[in-house]
Motif scaffolding. Sequence first.
Motif, PDB file in Angstrom:
ATOM      1  N   UNK A 241      16.257   2.071  -5.210  1.00  0.00           N
ATOM      2  CA  UNK A 241      16.780   1.558  -3.891  1.00  0.00           C
ATOM      3  C   UNK A 241      15.654   1.517  -3.155  1.00  0.00           C
ATOM      4  N   UNK A 242      14.835   2.338  -3.202  1.00  0.00           N
ATOM      5  CA  UNK A 242      13.834   2.341  -2.109  1.00  0.00           C
ATOM      6  C   UNK A 242      12.688   1.487  -2.573  1.00  0.00           C
ATOM      7  N   UNK A 243      12.605   1.402  -4.009  1.00  0.00           N
ATOM      8  CA  UNK A 243      11.580   0.239  -4.549  1.00  0.00           C
ATOM      9  C   UNK A 243      12.367  -1.083  -4.148  1.00  0.00           C
ATOM     10  N   UNK A 244      13.437  -1.384  -4.059  1.00  0.00           N
ATOM     11  CA  UNK A 244      14.166  -2.635  -3.863  1.00  0.00           C
ATOM     12  C   UNK A 244      13.697  -2.814  -2.243  1.00  0.00           C
ATOM     13  N   UNK A 245      13.900  -1.858  -1.553  1.00  0.00           N
ATOM     14  CA  UNK A 245      13.747  -1.706  -0.052  1.00  0.00           C
ATOM     15  C   UNK A 245      12.126  -2.232   0.319  1.00  0.00           C
TER      16      UNK A 245
ATOM     17  N   UNK B 252       9.509   3.773   7.216  1.00  0.00           N
ATOM     18  CA  UNK B 252      10.710   4.305   7.154  1.00  0.00           C
ATOM     19  C   UNK B 252      11.116   4.807   5.601  1.00  0.00           C
ATOM     20  N   UNK B 253      10.855   3.693   4.771  1.00  0.00           N
ATOM     21  CA  UNK B 253      10.978   3.539   3.305  1.00  0.00           C
ATOM     22  C   UNK B 253      10.110   5.001   2.890  1.00  0.00           C
ATOM     23  N   UNK B 254       8.859   4.896   3.150  1.00  0.00           N
ATOM     24  CA  UNK B 254       7.804   5.613   2.907  1.00  0.00           C
ATOM     25  C   UNK B 254       8.576   7.177   3.004  1.00  0.00           C
ATOM     26  N   UNK B 255       8.744   7.328   4.418  1.00  0.00           N
ATOM     27  CA  UNK B 255       9.118   8.709   4.722  1.00  0.00           C
ATOM     28  C   UNK B 255      10.373   9.046   3.871  1.00  0.00           C
ATOM     29  N   UNK B 256      11.379   8.046   3.735  1.00  0.00           N
ATOM     30  CA  UNK B 256      12.655   8.542   3.019  1.00  0.00           C
ATOM     31  C   UNK B 256      12.212   8.964   1.763  1.00  0.00           C
ATOM     32  N   UNK B 257      11.308   8.298   1.027  1.00  0.00           N
ATOM     33  CA  UNK B 257      10.848   8.719  -0.441  1.00  0.00           C
ATOM     34  C   UNK B 257      10.246   9.985  -0.386  1.00  0.00           C
ATOM     35  N   UNK B 258       9.339  10.034   0.348  1.00  0.00           N
ATOM     36  CA  UNK B 258       8.770  11.494   0.398  1.00  0.00           C
ATOM     37  C   UNK B 258       9.795  12.465   0.797  1.00  0.00           C
ATOM     38  N   UNK B 259      10.495  12.325   1.596  1.00  0.00           N
ATOM     39  CA  UNK B 259      11.654  13.690   1.888  1.00  0.00           C
ATOM     40  C   UNK B 259      12.597  13.725   0.742  1.00  0.00           C
ATOM     41  N   UNK B 260      13.138  12.780   0.129  1.00  0.00           N
ATOM     42  CA  UNK B 260      14.047  12.871  -1.071  1.00  0.00           C
ATOM     43  C   UNK B 260      13.212  13.399  -2.326  1.00  0.00           C
TER      44      UNK B 260
ATOM     45  N   UNK C   5       0.934  -1.255   0.040  1.00  0.00           N
ATOM     46  CA  UNK C   5       0.037   0.065   0.049  1.00  0.00           C
ATOM     47  C   UNK C   5       0.862   1.249  -0.023  1.00  0.00           C
ATOM     48  N   UNK C   6       1.961   1.270   0.759  1.00  0.00           N
ATOM     49  CA  UNK C   6       2.755   2.358   1.141  1.00  0.00           C
ATOM     50  C   UNK C   6       3.377   2.873  -0.472  1.00  0.00           C
ATOM     51  N   UNK C   7       3.819   1.737  -0.949  1.00  0.00           N
ATOM     52  CA  UNK C   7       4.474   1.788  -2.156  1.00  0.00           C
ATOM     53  C   UNK C   7       3.812   2.182  -3.361  1.00  0.00           C
TER      54      UNK C   7
END
Length: 149
Positions: free
Chosen positions: A74-78, A133-141, A56-58
């Motif tokens: 890298x985030x998609x792999x995560x 954490x991955x979702x927040x990192x994606x949003x931040x980046x 869902x988050x992805x």
Amino acid sequence: MKLKWATLAISGILLMLFLLMLLLRPGIFIHALVEEPFIPLGNLLFWLAFIAFPIFLDAASFSFRQPAAAWDKWIAKGFRIAVVLAVLWWPVSYGLSGNFANTFSPGPSFVGSERAAGIFWAYSYAMVLLPVALWLLRMLLALLGKPRK
């Protein structure tokens, strides 16, 4: 693009139903899915929710993706790793507890011990924290990568 919307809808509906059951009917989680050996329905519901959550988050963050950006790959792999870890949650939980109900008690062996329970809870928390954490990192980046006007 339609596949992303379908993925988002299906995983979102699963998560919403899970949260509604958790809030409105928590007793259903201890209902027996199978009597012998005892398998609570809650284990199956949590397992499905753990799988649906990173999906869902992805899918929900697809509009923030920049496919050309290396960091998004890298985030998609995560997120894929998070889904694999979620799929493995119940088998790993069985290996740690020695039963399908995921109950732990003090004993001489590692399986079912308090140490195994600590690993179980850390793994269970990771099923929620890693996708967040991955979702927040994606949003931040994504926010940092947008050009200023």
